[in-house]
Motif scaffolding. Structure first.
Motif, PDB file in Angstrom:
ATOM      1  N   CYS A 168      -3.769  34.009  51.581  1.00 37.27           N
ATOM      2  CA  CYS A 168      -4.934  35.235  51.223  1.00 37.27           C
ATOM      3  C   CYS A 168      -4.084  36.290  51.727  1.00 37.27           C
ATOM      4  O   CYS A 168      -4.357  37.362  51.429  1.00 37.27           O
ATOM      5  N   MET A 169      -3.736  36.454  53.437  1.00 40.81           N
ATOM      6  CA  MET A 169      -3.350  37.401  53.845  1.00 40.81           C
ATOM      7  C   MET A 169      -1.951  37.901  53.245  1.00 40.81           C
ATOM      8  O   MET A 169      -2.057  39.056  52.732  1.00 40.81           O
ATOM      9  N   ASP A 170      -1.126  37.195  52.656  1.00 36.89           N
ATOM     10  CA  ASP A 170      -0.004  37.685  51.736  1.00 36.89           C
ATOM     11  C   ASP A 170      -0.386  38.300  50.466  1.00 36.89           C
ATOM     12  O   ASP A 170       0.129  39.204  49.971  1.00 36.89           O
ATOM     13  N   GLU A 171      -1.514  37.706  49.662  1.00 37.27           N
ATOM     14  CA  GLU A 171      -1.737  38.191  48.380  1.00 37.27           C
ATOM     15  C   GLU A 171      -3.170  39.202  48.443  1.00 37.27           C
ATOM     16  O   GLU A 171      -3.418  39.582  47.522  1.00 37.27           O
ATOM     17  N   SER A 172      -3.545  39.343  49.674  1.00 35.83           N
ATOM     18  CA  SER A 172      -4.494  40.662  49.713  1.00 35.83           C
ATOM     19  C   SER A 172      -3.890  41.899  49.130  1.00 35.83           C
ATOM     20  O   SER A 172      -2.906  42.334  49.489  1.00 35.83           O
ATOM     21  N   CYS A 173      -4.850  42.471  48.208  1.00 42.64           N
ATOM     22  CA  CYS A 173      -4.140  43.917  47.743  1.00 42.64           C
ATOM     23  C   CYS A 173      -4.181  44.971  48.667  1.00 42.64           C
ATOM     24  O   CYS A 173      -3.640  45.996  48.475  1.00 42.64           O
ATOM     25  N   GLY A 174      -4.906  44.681  49.508  1.00 45.50           N
ATOM     26  CA  GLY A 174      -4.982  46.034  50.814  1.00 45.50           C
ATOM     27  C   GLY A 174      -6.012  47.103  50.474  1.00 45.50           C
ATOM     28  O   GLY A 174      -5.806  47.902  51.059  1.00 45.50           O
ATOM     29  N   LYS A 175      -6.634  46.995  49.422  1.00 44.87           N
ATOM     30  CA  LYS A 175      -7.700  47.948  49.089  1.00 44.87           C
ATOM     31  C   LYS A 175      -8.702  48.132  49.924  1.00 44.87           C
ATOM     32  O   LYS A 175      -9.174  49.212  50.377  1.00 44.87           O
ATOM     33  N   CYS A 176      -9.412  47.137  50.314  1.00 49.00           N
ATOM     34  CA  CYS A 176     -10.499  47.081  51.450  1.00 49.00           C
ATOM     35  C   CYS A 176     -10.143  46.619  52.624  1.00 49.00           C
ATOM     36  O   CYS A 176      -9.262  45.614  52.944  1.00 49.00           O
ATOM     37  N   GLY A 177     -10.579  47.154  53.658  1.00 49.36           N
ATOM     38  CA  GLY A 177     -10.415  47.035  55.077  1.00 49.36           C
ATOM     39  C   GLY A 177     -10.771  45.605  55.450  1.00 49.36           C
ATOM     40  O   GLY A 177      -9.947  44.919  56.409  1.00 49.36           O
ATOM     41  N   PRO A 178     -12.115  45.022  55.171  1.00 45.87           N
ATOM     42  CA  PRO A 178     -12.251  43.594  55.701  1.00 45.87           C
ATOM     43  C   PRO A 178     -11.288  42.565  55.279  1.00 45.87           C
ATOM     44  O   PRO A 178     -10.970  41.788  56.066  1.00 45.87           O
ATOM     45  N   CYS A 179     -10.779  42.698  53.779  1.00 49.33           N
ATOM     46  CA  CYS A 179     -10.084  41.694  53.577  1.00 49.33           C
ATOM     47  C   CYS A 179      -8.583  41.961  54.032  1.00 49.33           C
ATOM     48  O   CYS A 179      -7.852  41.040  54.834  1.00 49.33           O
ATOM     49  N   ARG A 180      -8.113  43.318  54.023  1.00 51.57           N
ATOM     50  CA  ARG A 180      -6.571  43.686  54.409  1.00 51.57           C
ATOM     51  C   ARG A 180      -6.636  43.361  55.949  1.00 51.57           C
ATOM     52  O   ARG A 180      -5.629  42.739  56.441  1.00 51.57           O
ATOM     53  N   GLY A 181      -7.436  43.656  56.974  1.00 51.99           N
ATOM     54  CA  GLY A 181      -7.168  43.303  58.098  1.00 51.99           C
ATOM     55  C   GLY A 181      -7.823  42.245  58.695  1.00 51.99           C
ATOM     56  O   GLY A 181      -7.357  41.445  59.709  1.00 51.99           O
ATOM     57  N   GLY A 182      -8.907  41.550  58.200  1.00 52.46           N
ATOM     58  CA  GLY A 182      -9.611  40.383  58.480  1.00 52.46           C
ATOM     59  C   GLY A 182      -8.665  39.277  58.254  1.00 52.46           C
ATOM     60  O   GLY A 182      -8.697  38.264  59.305  1.00 52.46           O
ATOM     61  N   THR A 183      -8.073  39.082  57.336  1.00 53.77           N
ATOM     62  CA  THR A 183      -7.372  38.020  56.909  1.00 53.77           C
ATOM     63  C   THR A 183      -6.125  37.752  57.823  1.00 53.77           C
ATOM     64  O   THR A 183      -5.555  36.805  58.286  1.00 53.77           O
ATOM     65  N   VAL A 184      -5.585  39.088  58.311  1.00 49.04           N
ATOM     66  CA  VAL A 184      -4.491  39.237  59.319  1.00 49.04           C
ATOM     67  C   VAL A 184      -5.037  38.426  60.581  1.00 49.04           C
ATOM     68  O   VAL A 184      -4.218  37.721  61.265  1.00 49.04           O
ATOM     69  N   GLN A 185      -6.379  39.244  60.829  1.00 51.18           N
ATOM     70  CA  GLN A 185      -6.780  38.578  62.297  1.00 51.18           C
ATOM     71  C   GLN A 185      -7.153  37.130  62.436  1.00 51.18           C
ATOM     72  O   GLN A 185      -6.867  36.573  63.246  1.00 51.18           O
ATOM     73  N   MET A 186      -7.630  36.730  61.228  1.00 50.44           N
ATOM     74  CA  MET A 186      -8.061  35.383  61.223  1.00 50.44           C
ATOM     75  C   MET A 186      -6.843  34.527  61.179  1.00 50.44           C
ATOM     76  O   MET A 186      -6.660  33.599  61.918  1.00 50.44           O
ATOM     77  N   HIS A 187      -5.531  34.853  60.514  1.00 51.16           N
ATOM     78  CA  HIS A 187      -4.450  34.182  60.583  1.00 51.16           C
ATOM     79  C   HIS A 187      -4.118  34.114  61.951  1.00 51.16           C
ATOM     80  O   HIS A 187      -3.353  33.015  62.616  1.00 51.16           O
ATOM     81  N   ARG A 188      -3.687  35.194  62.818  1.00 52.60           N
ATOM     82  CA  ARG A 188      -3.455  35.310  64.014  1.00 52.60           C
ATOM     83  C   ARG A 188      -4.041  34.251  65.124  1.00 52.60           C
ATOM     84  O   ARG A 188      -3.524  33.454  65.770  1.00 52.60           O
ATOM     85  N   ILE A 189      -5.541  34.191  64.877  1.00 53.38           N
ATOM     86  CA  ILE A 189      -6.158  33.232  65.713  1.00 53.38           C
ATOM     87  C   ILE A 189      -5.685  31.776  65.373  1.00 53.38           C
ATOM     88  O   ILE A 189      -5.695  30.898  66.338  1.00 53.38           O
ATOM     89  N   LEU A 190      -5.767  31.638  63.975  1.00 51.93           N
ATOM     90  CA  LEU A 190      -5.438  30.369  63.619  1.00 51.93           C
ATOM     91  C   LEU A 190      -4.164  29.858  64.328  1.00 51.93           C
ATOM     92  O   LEU A 190      -3.772  28.795  64.710  1.00 51.93           O
ATOM     93  N   THR A 191      -3.016  30.944  64.103  1.00 50.42           N
ATOM     94  CA  THR A 191      -1.683  30.482  64.779  1.00 50.42           C
ATOM     95  C   THR A 191      -1.845  30.211  66.362  1.00 50.42           C
ATOM     96  O   THR A 191      -1.203  29.353  66.754  1.00 50.42           O
ATOM     97  N   ARG A 192      -2.624  30.973  66.975  1.00 50.22           N
ATOM     98  CA  ARG A 192      -2.994  30.785  68.283  1.00 50.22           C
ATOM     99  C   ARG A 192      -3.564  29.376  68.170  1.00 50.22           C
ATOM    100  O   ARG A 192      -3.210  28.567  69.532  1.00 50.22           O
TER     101      ARG A 192
END
Length: 556
Positions: free
Chosen positions: A460-484
């Protein structure tokens, strides 16, 4: 061409096929081609010619037969006998197969490659949309017409009003097969009642879920069925133009659709005065560029219009203002694949399949750790257990079932305690998952659920089109936490933040991609929370997938 000429074409093709005492159908869908099906078809054709059998034996192309992991697949149709299906056919098997089925010789060595029709993989299925995919030649219009192709279009053009067609689809209970499950008949009626000088019909073939290939197979195996469904829809809603949006990764599907459109137009089944009626309907193909977000209907329309494929806020909905501001009907490919059968066999028949609120059948791409994988079509309401243990043949190597992921990156995981869940829209939603377009990935006890959630979030992070902030930034943050978490560097505060982020992204994202992106996390937290906690507290992965070699240093 008119309806009488259509019937004449069907009869000529049926008589042509009946002249052969043996017909050899070679599956030429993408999975079988990748396993060498082209060589098998060529070997049969060469052998038939070399041995002077062309007058009584035919080798022909067919669409998908289902068990995609067992290709190349071949079906033998001997006059007066039950069909015989061979799996994993090699060029060396061509001569023995001809000896057995044409010359009547006994060839015991072939027995191990025969798939019986009464095995649960076939017996538990109910084929409606895929009814012709294993029998007809997808590159020959005559083959499709001989199996009843375009009869439904002829019927609606001569015997039904546009309103009658919409009501028939509504009475059938058909719901959109692209994921949301919106009642198809209601959508058709909304477009029909909308005002506009021009209207459009769009088939969404932008299938992007990992492991899913239902729409690709239908477009490859029975392209005329999709075209006919679109034409019926065009007549019902008052549209004279249609588009099929196909992923660029599906070149065979696009090629066969293009060929089918040309065949249908030249025969007078599409284009101006279809089937010698006042109805005009042209269909064009639009190729996507591989962006997952273009499966979302507003982003898809932007892409068709030559703009950047990004979603736009709704309302207005496509039924009100779609392509170039005109009312537009959008359904996915499988939805259109149901239409001809509903018209031919009636709404009551179709409504008799499935459950009270989820009618008909559903195609799933069964993948993962089951013994049998492939494309299946089952009645709505069949249990997950029947799919996994009967059709799928159980879990490989006798391991334990752990979970099944439905709906791709927008869906959720169903645990072993819910194996008896009926596969319909309502039951899956109650478990925090979705039907989606039909991706079904089965996992065994070697799968780590936080790692599974991280995989889908990376997608989802890779495929986010980046238009809205919640998806663009939220998927990155969720992925970082899952990685940790999967590296042993997370704290319980991270888990709390992850849940909070899931809610924020779900509630505030612009389109379905962002709104459903947290689903794999939420469902795995719901059913496998203990796995998250043991990763954090004990730096231990019960499935043995995650490594914590540098856990302390990362945490610091």
């Amino acid at each position: 061409m008119n309806r009488i000429e259509l019937k004449a074409m069907a009869q000529v093709e049926q008589e042509r096929q009946a002249k052969f005492r043996c017909r050899i159908l070679c599956c030429m869908s993408t999975p079988c081609i990748s396993s060498g099906a082209s060589k098998i078809l060529a070997a049969f054709a060469d052998a038939i010619t070399a041995e002077g059998l062309a007058a009584e034996v035919e080798a022909a192309t067919s669409g998908c037969m289902g068990p995609c992991s067992r290709g190349p697949m071949v079906t033998i149709k001997n006059r007066g006998e039950a069909d015989v299906i061979y799996e994993r056919v090699t060029p060396e098997m061509v001569a023995p197969i001809l000896n057995r089925h044409v010359r009547g010789q006994t060839v015991p060595s072939l027995d191990a490659r025969i798939l019986s029709h009464d095995i649960p993989f076939f017996a538990k299925q109910e084929k409606v949309v895929l009814a012709g995919s294993g029998d007809i030649d997808p590159e020959r219009l005559e083959s499709c017409v001989a199996a009843g192709g375009y009869e439904a279009l002829g019927q609606v053009l001569r015997e039904m009003t546009p309103s009658d067609v919409c009501v028939e689809i509504l009475r059938s209970g058909l719901r959109g097969r692209g994921g949301a499950g919106y009642p198809t008949g209601f959508k058709w009626q909304r477009v029909q009642k909308a005002t506009g000088d021009r209207k459009y019909v769009v088939a969404n073939g932008d299938e992007g879920d990992p492991g899913a290939y239902m729409d690709r197979t239908l477009m490859e195996s029975d392209p005329h069925r999709v075209l006919e469904g679109m034409a019926v829809a065009g007549y019902a809603v008052g549209a004279d133009r249609g588009y099929i949006y196909v992923r660029r990764e599906y070149p065979l599907a696009a090629k066969r659709l293009e060929k089918a459109i040309t065949q249908a137009e030249r025969a007078g089944l599409l284009g101006n005065r279809a089937l010698d009626s006042p109805f005009n309907f042209r269909i064009d193909i639009r190729m996507g560029a591989g962006a997952f977000v273009c499966g979302e209907e507003t982003a898809l329309m932007q892409s068709i219009m030559g703009r950047r494929g990004q979603p736009v806020p709704r309302p207005p909905y496509p039924a009100q203002q779609g392509l170039w501001g005109a009312p537009t009907l959008i359904n996915n490919v499988e939805t259109f694949g149901n239409v001809a059968m509903i018209i031919n066999r009636g709404a009551e028949w179709y409504a008799g399949l499935g459950t009270e609120k989820s009618k008909g059948t559903k195609i799933f791409a069964l993948a993962g750790k089951t013994v049998n994988t492939g494309l299946i079509e089952v009645p709505m309401g069949i249990t997950l257990r029947e799919i996994v243990y009967d059709i799928g043949g159980g879990i490989q190597d006798g391991r334990a079932f752990k979970a099944a992921q439905t709906g791709g990156p927008s869906g959720g995981c169903i645990p072993a305690d819910n194996l008896d869940t009926p596969m319909d829209y309502e039951a899956l939603a109650a478990l925090g998952s979705i039907m989606g377009s039909g991706g079904l990935i089965v996992m065994d006890d070697t799968s780590c659920m936080p790692d599974v959630a991280r995989f889908f979030m990376a997608f989802c992070m890779d495929e986010s089109c980046g238009k809205c902030g919640p998806c663009r930034g939220g998927t990155v943050q969720m992925h970082r936490i899952l990685t940790r978490i999967t590296e042993g560097a997370a704290t319980m505060k991270d888990l709390e933040n992850l849940e909070e982020l899931c809610g924020m992204v779900k509630d505030t994202s612009l389109c379905g991609l962002g709104q459903t992106a947290p689903n794999p996390i939420l469902s795995t937290l719901r059913f496998f929370r203990d796995e998250y906690e043991v990763h954090i507290r004990d730096h231990h992965c019960p499935a043995g997938v995650c490594r914590f070699d540098n856990a302390v240093s990362r945490a610091i």
